[in-house]
Design a protein around this motif. Structure first.
Motif, mmCIF file in Angstrom:
data_model
loop_
_atom_site.group_PDB
_atom_site.id
_atom_site.type_symbol
_atom_site.label_atom_id
_atom_site.label_comp_id
_atom_site.label_asym_id
_atom_site.label_seq_id
_atom_site.Cartn_x
_atom_site.Cartn_y
_atom_site.Cartn_z
ATOM 1 N N UNK A 37 0.828 -1.213 0.000
ATOM 2 C CA UNK A 37 0.000 0.000 0.000
ATOM 3 C C UNK A 37 0.856 1.256 0.000
ATOM 4 N N UNK A 38 0.325 2.308 -0.623
ATOM 5 C CA UNK A 38 1.051 3.570 -0.694
ATOM 6 C C UNK A 38 0.641 4.542 0.409
ATOM 7 N N UNK A 39 -0.559 4.418 0.950
ATOM 8 C CA UNK A 39 -1.013 5.320 2.005
ATOM 9 C C UNK A 39 -0.522 4.792 3.344
ATOM 10 N N UNK A 40 0.311 5.594 4.003
ATOM 11 C CA UNK A 40 0.957 5.167 5.239
ATOM 12 C C UNK A 40 -0.060 4.910 6.349
ATOM 13 N N UNK A 41 -1.048 5.791 6.520
ATOM 14 C CA UNK A 41 -2.007 5.622 7.619
ATOM 15 C C UNK A 41 -2.912 4.409 7.409
ATOM 16 N N UNK A 42 -3.250 4.115 6.158
ATOM 17 C CA UNK A 42 -4.073 2.936 5.869
ATOM 18 C C UNK A 42 -3.253 1.672 6.114
ATOM 19 N N UNK A 43 -1.991 1.677 5.678
ATOM 20 C CA UNK A 43 -1.128 0.514 5.887
ATOM 21 C C UNK A 43 -0.920 0.264 7.379
ATOM 22 N N UNK A 44 -0.790 1.330 8.173
ATOM 23 C CA UNK A 44 -0.605 1.177 9.629
ATOM 24 C C UNK A 44 -1.840 0.509 10.246
ATOM 25 N N UNK A 45 -3.022 0.977 9.896
ATOM 26 C CA UNK A 45 -4.257 0.408 10.452
ATOM 27 C C UNK A 45 -4.417 -1.057 10.041
ATOM 28 N N UNK A 46 -4.181 -1.338 8.757
ATOM 29 C CA UNK A 46 -4.313 -2.717 8.274
ATOM 30 C C UNK A 46 -3.268 -3.627 8.912
ATOM 31 N N UNK A 47 -2.072 -3.097 9.147
ATOM 32 C CA UNK A 47 -1.024 -3.900 9.772
ATOM 33 C C UNK A 47 -1.372 -4.234 11.218
ATOM 34 N N UNK A 48 -2.001 -3.293 11.931
ATOM 35 C CA UNK A 48 -2.463 -3.591 13.297
ATOM 36 C C UNK A 48 -3.519 -4.704 13.277
ATOM 37 N N UNK A 49 -4.426 -4.649 12.287
ATOM 38 C CA UNK A 49 -5.426 -5.709 12.156
ATOM 39 C C UNK A 49 -4.755 -7.051 11.847
ATOM 40 N N UNK A 50 -3.752 -7.025 10.959
ATOM 41 C CA UNK A 50 -3.060 -8.258 10.598
ATOM 42 C C UNK A 50 -2.329 -8.844 11.796
ATOM 43 N N UNK A 51 -1.704 -7.999 12.606
ATOM 44 C CA UNK A 51 -0.988 -8.463 13.796
ATOM 45 C C UNK A 51 -1.950 -9.178 14.741
ATOM 46 N N UNK A 52 -3.139 -8.608 14.942
ATOM 47 C CA UNK A 52 -4.130 -9.229 15.816
ATOM 48 C C UNK A 52 -4.576 -10.581 15.239
ATOM 49 N N UNK A 53 -4.791 -10.632 13.938
ATOM 50 C CA UNK A 53 -5.211 -11.875 13.287
ATOM 51 C C UNK A 53 -4.108 -12.937 13.408
ATOM 52 N N UNK A 54 -2.857 -12.549 13.156
ATOM 53 C CA UNK A 54 -1.747 -13.507 13.234
ATOM 54 C C UNK A 54 -1.553 -14.011 14.659
ATOM 55 N N UNK A 55 -1.755 -13.128 15.639
ATOM 56 C CA UNK A 55 -1.588 -13.534 17.035
ATOM 57 C C UNK A 55 -2.646 -14.568 17.443
ATOM 58 N N UNK A 56 -3.828 -14.508 16.827
ATOM 59 C CA UNK A 56 -4.901 -15.473 17.128
ATOM 60 C C UNK A 56 -4.860 -16.697 16.227
ATOM 61 N N UNK A 57 -3.929 -16.771 15.287
ATOM 62 C CA UNK A 57 -3.959 -17.776 14.229
ATOM 63 C C UNK A 57 -3.635 -19.201 14.687
ATOM 64 N N UNK A 58 -3.056 -19.381 15.867
ATOM 65 C CA UNK A 58 -2.622 -20.688 16.365
ATOM 66 C C UNK A 58 -1.527 -21.302 15.490
#
Length: 138
Positions: A37-58
């Motif tokens: 992604x080129x938009x820094x603020x959108x990438x930051x928000x999506x990355x926080x969501x991804x981190x939460x998903x990966x942490x729950x992924x088992x």
């Protein structure tokens, strides 16, 4: 995910046969999409969501990756932005102009010295030993 028909069928087969592998595939693909992604603020928000998903992924590897990304989040975001070539192109144009002006120089060392003189911001103030009536007269 731009998959051909055959690739789509294989992914569907993996989804049915091996759920953890399919989850890992989805995590990998979504992370690649976020970092592109080129938009820094959108990438930051999506990355926080991804981190939460990966942490729950088992999936231990993705849990570890999520912790690493969380620790280095800002550095990752800065390096994922596309770099601008504008300053480099400006310098190249300036060097081409200097090369045209230095056409009569006898060797490359003089040209390189002229480029350094013009591109480094160095200001030379000549000291005149004898009084000159007008600076443009020789």
């Amino acid at each position: 995910m731009n998959l051909t028909g055959l690739e789509h069928d294989k992914v569907a087969q993996v989804q049915r046969a091996n759920r953890p592998l399919y989850r890992a595939y989805l995590l990998k693909e979504s992370l690649a999409g976020i970092l592109g992604r080129h938009q820094l603020h959108v990438a930051r928000a999506k990355l926080h969501e991804w981190i939460a998903w990966a942490a729950r992924s088992r999936l231990p590897a993705f849990k570890k990756l999520a912790k690493t990304i969380r620790r280095h989040l800002e550095g990752i975001l800065v390096t994922s932005r596309p770099a601008s070539a504008t300053p480099v192109e400006g310098l190249n144009g300036k060097i081409r102009t200097i090369t045209r002006r230095a056409y009569g120089f006898h060797n490359a060392a003089n040209l390189i010295a002229f480029i350094f003189l013009c591109c480094t911001g160095l200001v030379l103030r000549p000291v005149f030993k004898t009084p000159v009536s007008h600076p443009l007269q020789c």
